[in-house]
Design an enzyme around this catalytic site. Structure first.
Site, PDB file in Angstrom:
ATOM      1  N   GLU A  81      -6.738  -0.056 -11.519  1.00  0.00           N
ATOM      2  CA  GLU A  81      -6.933  -0.719 -10.234  1.00  0.00           C
ATOM      3  C   GLU A  81      -5.810  -1.754 -10.110  1.00  0.00           C
ATOM      4  OE1 GLU A  81      -7.797  -3.062  -7.140  1.00  0.00           O
ATOM      5  OE2 GLU A  81      -8.053  -3.996  -9.093  1.00  0.00           O
ATOM      6  N   ASP A 104      -4.203   1.443   1.702  1.00  0.00           N
ATOM      7  CA  ASP A 104      -5.383   1.653   2.542  1.00  0.00           C
ATOM      8  C   ASP A 104      -5.618   0.371   3.345  1.00  0.00           C
ATOM      9  OD1 ASP A 104      -5.711   4.147   1.362  1.00  0.00           O
ATOM     10  OD2 ASP A 104      -6.917   3.340  -0.274  1.00  0.00           O
ATOM     11  N   LYS A 108     -12.151  -1.352   9.244  1.00  0.00           N
ATOM     12  CA  LYS A 108     -13.416  -1.913   9.760  1.00  0.00           C
ATOM     13  C   LYS A 108     -13.619  -3.332   9.220  1.00  0.00           C
ATOM     14  CE  LYS A 108     -15.893   2.420  10.169  1.00  0.00           C
ATOM     15  NZ  LYS A 108     -16.789   3.336   9.483  1.00  0.00           N
ATOM     16  N   ASP A 140       1.686   1.468   8.515  1.00  0.00           N
ATOM     17  CA  ASP A 140       1.633   1.957   9.898  1.00  0.00           C
ATOM     18  C   ASP A 140       0.559   1.197  10.665  1.00  0.00           C
ATOM     19  OD1 ASP A 140      -0.242   3.310   8.078  1.00  0.00           O
ATOM     20  OD2 ASP A 140      -1.041   4.069   9.975  1.00  0.00           O
TER      21      ASP A 140
HETATM   22  C1  LIG Z   1      -2.642   5.615   1.697  1.00  0.00           C
HETATM   23  S1  LIG Z   1      -2.213   6.004   0.060  1.00  0.00           S
HETATM   24  C2  LIG Z   1      -0.456   5.635   0.003  1.00  0.00           C
HETATM   25  C3  LIG Z   1       0.218   6.271  -1.193  1.00  0.00           C
HETATM   26  C4  LIG Z   1       1.725   5.995  -1.288  1.00  0.00           C
HETATM   27  N1  LIG Z   1       1.995   4.583  -1.488  1.00  0.00           N
HETATM   28  C5  LIG Z   1       2.432   6.502  -0.071  1.00  0.00           C
HETATM   29  O1  LIG Z   1       2.842   5.675   0.758  1.00  0.00           O
HETATM   30  O2  LIG Z   1       2.568   7.723   0.052  1.00  0.00           O
HETATM   31  C6  LIG Z   1      -2.874   4.637  -0.838  1.00  0.00           C
HETATM   32  C7  LIG Z   1      -2.916   4.915  -2.329  1.00  0.00           C
HETATM   33  O3  LIG Z   1      -3.309   3.737  -3.005  1.00  0.00           O
HETATM   34  C8  LIG Z   1      -4.319   4.056  -3.954  1.00  0.00           C
HETATM   35  N2  LIG Z   1      -5.125   2.838  -4.061  1.00  0.00           N
HETATM   36  C9  LIG Z   1      -5.911   2.292  -3.127  1.00  0.00           C
HETATM   37  N3  LIG Z   1      -6.434   1.150  -3.560  1.00  0.00           N
HETATM   38  C10 LIG Z   1      -5.955   0.982  -4.823  1.00  0.00           C
HETATM   39  C11 LIG Z   1      -6.151  -0.020  -5.798  1.00  0.00           C
HETATM   40  N4  LIG Z   1      -6.926  -1.064  -5.553  1.00  0.00           N
HETATM   41  N5  LIG Z   1      -5.511   0.117  -6.973  1.00  0.00           N
HETATM   42  C12 LIG Z   1      -4.717   1.179  -7.236  1.00  0.00           C
HETATM   43  N6  LIG Z   1      -4.508   2.163  -6.337  1.00  0.00           N
HETATM   44  C13 LIG Z   1      -5.115   2.050  -5.146  1.00  0.00           C
HETATM   45  C14 LIG Z   1      -5.071   5.206  -3.335  1.00  0.00           C
HETATM   46  O4  LIG Z   1      -5.760   5.957  -4.307  1.00  0.00           O
HETATM   47  C15 LIG Z   1      -3.932   5.989  -2.698  1.00  0.00           C
HETATM   48  O5  LIG Z   1      -3.348   6.896  -3.587  1.00  0.00           O
END
Ligand SMILES: C[S@@+](CC[C@H](N)C(=O)[O-])C[C@H]1O[C@@H](n2cnc3c(N)ncnc32)[C@H](O)[C@@H]1O
Length: 194
Positions: A81, A104, A108, A140
């Site tokens: 994480e 992410d 919401k 975005d």
């Molecule tokens: C929307 S994707 C974007 C992936 C990449 N950075 C891209 O732009 O193609 C977000 C990624 O962050 C990971 N992720 C989300 N929250 C996270 C966290 N707290 N720690 C580690 N990874 C996380 C998700 O599993 C996902 O693979």
């Protein structure tokens, strides 16, 4: 050496040498997804060290198998994480650049507390970075963009600056997806104050 960095113990900090076998500073791709950006930027800069941090095992496996296939010596990938990693596993001041790309946005309101960047987490990002280190953020999602800028600004620990070499910065997998749907991209570069 294999791409996967599998820490023997999740309850201690790791030096750059333990992660990469050498070096003084490294860069982190926080939430690296399938690793499109991570592997591209590592190929672009063979003289720099890159660690991808991703919480989803399936995505991390893809990064590792592609990294191994490419034979890249300057990339490692860790399943963790992101905030936990920065708070508990990093040696303070050891990261030169923190790439926080298309995270992410948790749009919401009831989910805003899940956002990785909060006013309270900015000091953790700052502590992990070397003085003068960079936090590079792209999204975005306009509202999350404003949120991150406001959190970082309120801390007074960073200075927001121009991003002069943005043209040379590799696209991420999600970026390609959003751009193909016509969404605009917002970018911010923050320099860590000493
Ligand atoms: C929307 S994707 C974007 C992936 C990449 N950075 C891209 O732009 O193609 C977000 C990624 O962050 C990971 N992720 C989300 N929250 C996270 C966290 N707290 N720690 C580690 N990874 C996380 C998700 O599993 C996902 O693979």
């Amino acid at each position: 050496m294999a791409t996967a960095f599998i820490p023997p113990d999740y309850f201690r900090r790791y030096s750059v040498t333990e992660i990469f076998g050498n070096g003084q500073e490294y860069e982190v791709d926080l939430g690296c997804g399938d690793g499109g950006f991570l592997l591209a930027v590592a190929q672009q800069h063979p003289d720099r060290l890159y660690l991808g941090v991703e919480r989803l095992l399936g995505r991390l496996r893809k990064v590792c198998s592609r990294g191994d296939r490419l034979g890249l010596q300057n990339v490692r990938a860790l399943r963790a994480e992101g905030l936990y990693f920065l708070e508990w596993m990093v040696e303070p001041g050891s990261i030169r650049r923190l790439h926080y790309l298309f995270p992410d946005p948790w749009p919401k309101e009831k989910h805003h507390k899940k956002r990785l960047v909060q006013e309270e987490t900015v000091p953790t990002l700052h502590r992990a970075l070397a003085p003068g280190g960079e936090l590079l953020f792209r999204t975005d999602h306009e509202e999350y963009y404003e949120w991150v800028c406001a959190c970082v600004k309120s801390s007074a620990l960073f200075e927001q600056t121009e991003w002069p070499d943005l043209e040379d910065y590799p696209d991420t997998d999600f970026q390609r997806q959003w751009e193909s749907q016509g969404r605009s991209i917002h970018s911010a570069r923050f320099i860590s104050k000493a």
